[in-house]
Scaffold this motif. Sequence first.
Motif, PDB file in Angstrom:
ATOM      1  N   LEU A   1      48.617  25.833  12.869  1.00 21.98           N
ATOM      2  CA  LEU A   1      48.158  24.995  11.775  1.00 21.98           C
ATOM      3  C   LEU A   1      49.232  25.031  10.694  1.00 21.98           C
ATOM      4  O   LEU A   1      49.625  26.119  10.245  1.00 21.98           O
ATOM      5  CB  LEU A   1      46.831  25.512  11.208  1.00 21.98           C
ATOM      6  CG  LEU A   1      45.661  25.673  12.196  1.00 21.98           C
ATOM      7  CD1 LEU A   1      44.409  26.159  11.462  1.00 21.98           C
ATOM      8  CD2 LEU A   1      45.388  24.372  12.921  1.00 21.98           C
TER       9      LEU A   1
ATOM     10  N   ALA B   1      40.262  22.714   5.075  1.00 17.55           N
ATOM     11  CA  ALA B   1      40.927  21.553   5.660  1.00 17.55           C
ATOM     12  C   ALA B   1      41.912  20.917   4.690  1.00 17.55           C
ATOM     13  O   ALA B   1      42.950  20.378   5.101  1.00 17.55           O
ATOM     14  CB  ALA B   1      39.889  20.537   6.108  1.00 17.55           C
TER      15      ALA B   1
ATOM     16  N   VAL C   1      40.290  30.090  14.705  1.00 11.44           N
ATOM     17  CA  VAL C   1      39.985  28.753  14.218  1.00 11.44           C
ATOM     18  C   VAL C   1      38.540  28.384  14.553  1.00 11.44           C
ATOM     19  O   VAL C   1      38.015  28.752  15.610  1.00 11.44           O
ATOM     20  CB  VAL C   1      40.972  27.729  14.807  1.00 11.44           C
ATOM     21  CG1 VAL C   1      40.791  27.576  16.321  1.00 11.44           C
ATOM     22  CG2 VAL C   1      40.856  26.385  14.108  1.00 11.44           C
TER      23      VAL C   1
ATOM     24  N   TYR D   1      37.331  25.222  14.731  1.00 13.75           N
ATOM     25  CA  TYR D   1      37.203  23.874  15.283  1.00 13.75           C
ATOM     26  C   TYR D   1      38.116  23.693  16.491  1.00 13.75           C
ATOM     27  O   TYR D   1      39.143  24.364  16.622  1.00 13.75           O
ATOM     28  CB  TYR D   1      37.582  22.824  14.222  1.00 13.75           C
ATOM     29  CG  TYR D   1      36.704  22.822  12.998  1.00 13.75           C
ATOM     30  CD1 TYR D   1      35.538  22.067  12.958  1.00 13.75           C
ATOM     31  CD2 TYR D   1      37.041  23.577  11.878  1.00 13.75           C
ATOM     32  CE1 TYR D   1      34.724  22.054  11.825  1.00 13.75           C
ATOM     33  CE2 TYR D   1      36.250  23.572  10.744  1.00 13.75           C
ATOM     34  CZ  TYR D   1      35.094  22.812  10.725  1.00 13.75           C
ATOM     35  OH  TYR D   1      34.285  22.811   9.600  1.00 13.75           O
TER      36      TYR D   1
ATOM     37  N   LEU E   1      40.254  18.393  14.329  1.00 14.53           N
ATOM     38  CA  LEU E   1      40.983  18.623  13.084  1.00 14.53           C
ATOM     39  C   LEU E   1      41.758  17.424  12.523  1.00 14.53           C
ATOM     40  O   LEU E   1      41.855  17.281  11.299  1.00 14.53           O
ATOM     41  CB  LEU E   1      41.924  19.812  13.256  1.00 14.53           C
ATOM     42  CG  LEU E   1      41.233  21.184  13.270  1.00 14.53           C
ATOM     43  CD1 LEU E   1      42.237  22.276  13.609  1.00 14.53           C
ATOM     44  CD2 LEU E   1      40.586  21.466  11.924  1.00 14.53           C
TER      45      LEU E   1
ATOM     46  N   TYR F   1      31.136  19.451   9.083  1.00 20.40           N
ATOM     47  CA  TYR F   1      32.519  19.890   8.990  1.00 20.40           C
ATOM     48  C   TYR F   1      32.841  20.541   7.639  1.00 20.40           C
ATOM     49  O   TYR F   1      34.016  20.654   7.271  1.00 20.40           O
ATOM     50  CB  TYR F   1      33.468  18.716   9.217  1.00 20.40           C
ATOM     51  CG  TYR F   1      33.418  18.158  10.619  1.00 20.40           C
ATOM     52  CD1 TYR F   1      33.621  18.967  11.727  1.00 20.40           C
ATOM     53  CD2 TYR F   1      33.169  16.799  10.834  1.00 20.40           C
ATOM     54  CE1 TYR F   1      33.567  18.458  13.009  1.00 20.40           C
ATOM     55  CE2 TYR F   1      33.118  16.274  12.120  1.00 20.40           C
ATOM     56  CZ  TYR F   1      33.319  17.111  13.211  1.00 20.40           C
ATOM     57  OH  TYR F   1      33.266  16.606  14.486  1.00 20.40           O
TER      58      TYR F   1
ATOM     59  N   GLU G   1      34.664  26.553   6.641  1.00 22.76           N
ATOM     60  CA  GLU G   1      36.082  26.883   6.626  1.00 22.76           C
ATOM     61  C   GLU G   1      36.723  26.604   7.988  1.00 22.76           C
ATOM     62  O   GLU G   1      36.078  26.768   9.034  1.00 22.76           O
ATOM     63  CB  GLU G   1      36.301  28.352   6.270  1.00 22.76           C
ATOM     64  CG  GLU G   1      35.738  28.775   4.927  1.00 22.76           C
ATOM     65  CD  GLU G   1      34.275  29.186   4.971  1.00 22.76           C
ATOM     66  OE1 GLU G   1      33.611  28.914   6.003  1.00 22.76           O
ATOM     67  OE2 GLU G   1      33.802  29.767   3.978  1.00 22.76           O
ATOM     68  N   VAL G   2      37.989  26.220   7.978  1.00 22.50           N
ATOM     69  CA  VAL G   2      38.729  26.059   9.236  1.00 22.50           C
ATOM     70  C   VAL G   2      39.039  27.429   9.825  1.00 22.50           C
ATOM     71  O   VAL G   2      38.901  27.657  11.031  1.00 22.50           O
ATOM     72  CB  VAL G   2      40.021  25.253   9.012  1.00 22.50           C
ATOM     73  CG1 VAL G   2      40.825  25.158  10.318  1.00 22.50           C
ATOM     74  CG2 VAL G   2      39.691  23.860   8.495  1.00 22.50           C
TER      75      VAL G   2
END
Length: 370
Positions: free
Chosen positions: A282, A301, A332, A334, A339, A354, A357-358
């Motif tokens: 990421l 995000a 992660v 997701y 994403l 959504y 938190e990521v």
Amino acid sequence: MSEARAAIAGGSRVVVKVGSSSLTTADDGLDVARLDALVDAVAGRVGRDSQVVLVSSGAIGAGLAPLSLATRPRDLATQQAAASVGQLTLAHAYAASFGRYDLAVGQVLLTSNDVVHRAHYRNAERTLTRLLALDAVPVVNENDTVATEEIRFGDNDRLAALVAHLVQADGLILLSDVPALYDGDPRAGGTRKIAEVAGESDLDGLTVGMSSSGLGTGGMMSKVAAARTAASSGIPVLVAAASDARRALADADVGTAFHAADKRLSARRFWLGYAAGPEGRLQLDEGAVAAVVGKRRSLLAAGIVGVDGDFSAGDVVDLVDPAQQVVARGVVAYDVTELPEMIGRSTHELPDEYRREVVHADDLVPIGRH
């Protein structure tokens, strides 16, 4: 004596790693006299009511002479063949040498898969802990006979750092054919010994030389990397010559000492930061880097500018800064397919499902910029 050296000298459990060049020669294979000298030092420490885990290279080197190989092979298949021959020789030699002190030996062969996967990591931990409880000396090595290029540790220095945290060691001792860390290649002359490494600033601008034996895969660079890994997780490290093993295991008054961070990482956070295999990346903006690394906040995000890899929710991913340097690692929340529509958007702009938190702060380990 520094606090790091005192902790290593007085610790009730230490991990000792020895390199191939300290145990074997290209012409004669395993040098039993060198191995016996190492065992003498380890047995002396055990005799003072300490537990020792020995991480030993040397299987491939021990297999060269019996197979009439003049140098360490470059291709994986021949390395595996040499290891299959040499591992028997090495295990027998350790069993016989420790037998002089009535100490049992347990051989533990690992690949990186055994620490990358959380369940395997726990299994290795249980095996090593039980061997120590039974007063045996675990002798750990990479399982060169089955390891492929994709699942190799690369060198046993990294393996030793992982094992040190795995068994909650009080100290890690890395032994090789170089007596300490220097500010350049000691073979070139005019270099200065670095006795203490109290923090990252002590390593600024450092260049280090490699082992000159041609038998091992590591070198001083890999020892520095392993020492930084262990020290940053709360374990003091001593880098010294194998010929100084007795002093290293007794008073720790030789070599270079790496001071430990004030707080030791939990087993889960250490695994997450240093053992787990990332499935993707990421890319963060500077604001997110400051929040994640500086303030230990969860990753949202809004702070993500890009996504790489093929991962699912629950996988481990690297978090990288705008310069593409890894600054943290985390679990992660997701899938990679979810994403792209989320990145760069504030939480209140996202659908309800959504708005979490990521990467949650509890599942995130900053690992610094290097």
